[in-house]
Scaffold this motif. Sequence first.
Motif, PDB file in Angstrom:
ATOM      1  N   UNK A   1      18.425  14.373  -8.687  1.00  0.00           N
ATOM      2  CA  UNK A   1      19.801  13.932  -8.454  1.00  0.00           C
ATOM      3  C   UNK A   1      20.476  13.675  -9.793  1.00  0.00           C
ATOM      4  N   UNK A   2      21.797  13.569  -9.735  1.00  0.00           N
ATOM      5  CA  UNK A   2      22.555  13.132 -10.901  1.00  0.00           C
ATOM      6  C   UNK A   2      23.232  11.804 -10.588  1.00  0.00           C
ATOM      7  N   UNK A   3      23.227  10.943 -11.583  1.00  0.00           N
ATOM      8  CA  UNK A   3      23.764   9.592 -11.422  1.00  0.00           C
ATOM      9  C   UNK A   3      25.025   9.446 -12.257  1.00  0.00           C
ATOM     10  N   UNK A   4      26.092   8.929 -11.643  1.00  0.00           N
ATOM     11  CA  UNK A   4      27.326   8.652 -12.366  1.00  0.00           C
ATOM     12  C   UNK A   4      27.497   7.145 -12.503  1.00  0.00           C
ATOM     13  N   UNK A   5      27.838   6.716 -13.703  1.00  0.00           N
ATOM     14  CA  UNK A   5      28.018   5.298 -13.977  1.00  0.00           C
ATOM     15  C   UNK A   5      29.499   4.981 -14.152  1.00  0.00           C
TER      16      UNK A   5
END
Length: 244
Positions: free
Chosen positions: A217-221
Amino acid sequence: MKNAIKALVVDDERFSREELIYLLKPYESIQIIGEADSGDEAVMKSIQLQPDVIFLDVEMPKMNGMEVAASLQELKKVPAIIFATAYPDFAVEAFRHEAVDYLLKPYDEEQLGDAITRLKKKLKPQEPEFYSKTKPSKLAVEGDEDIHYLDPADIMFVYREDRVTKIVEKEKDYETKWTLKEVEQRLKGFPFFRIHKSYLVNLDYVDRLTPWFNGAYQLELRGKKEKLSVSRNYVKDLRKQLEL
């Protein structure tokens, strides 16, 4: 280096000694007090220098590491032992000598960090609980000329790159000599979670989690344009931490 752990590095190969000494340099708690290139010299220098720990190779001519470990048990001050070798076959025998750890060459920085943590616990038992009630609230990061005290709430994520650990806030980045594992230990009690072997994220800043490929997955902050990769091994536990 007051109260530093005194270490003796033993290996019959000079380059192996130099590599290990180089990897140990960032650890301010470790003081290299000597080297030895044979088992006989290791025993002699242990008597002379009285190290707290010996990083000990196994396969050496004449007197191997296991024989050295047995001889050291006869000393008045018996040093802790961390075996450092290219051969996995001796691990069981190593722990019969009450070794703190068994490192394999080529060295892995995370495993070395774990070994140092175990060594500290063995040599410097934790203070009684009544001392730990006043837990420090700042993370101290040493710069070239000064020390920065970071509020964990301001740290968005931490990552390891090119043997350097980098701490990222909204407006500024910092570098530290600590391994990622050591930073993770220092931030225990705060909402940080490992999303990758090289990344540690403050869950309070997580904004979005999106599928990427092959189960990752990719995580956005919040407040950051860059996306962080979440290893598929960590996705399930991450979702448990994030979701009600």
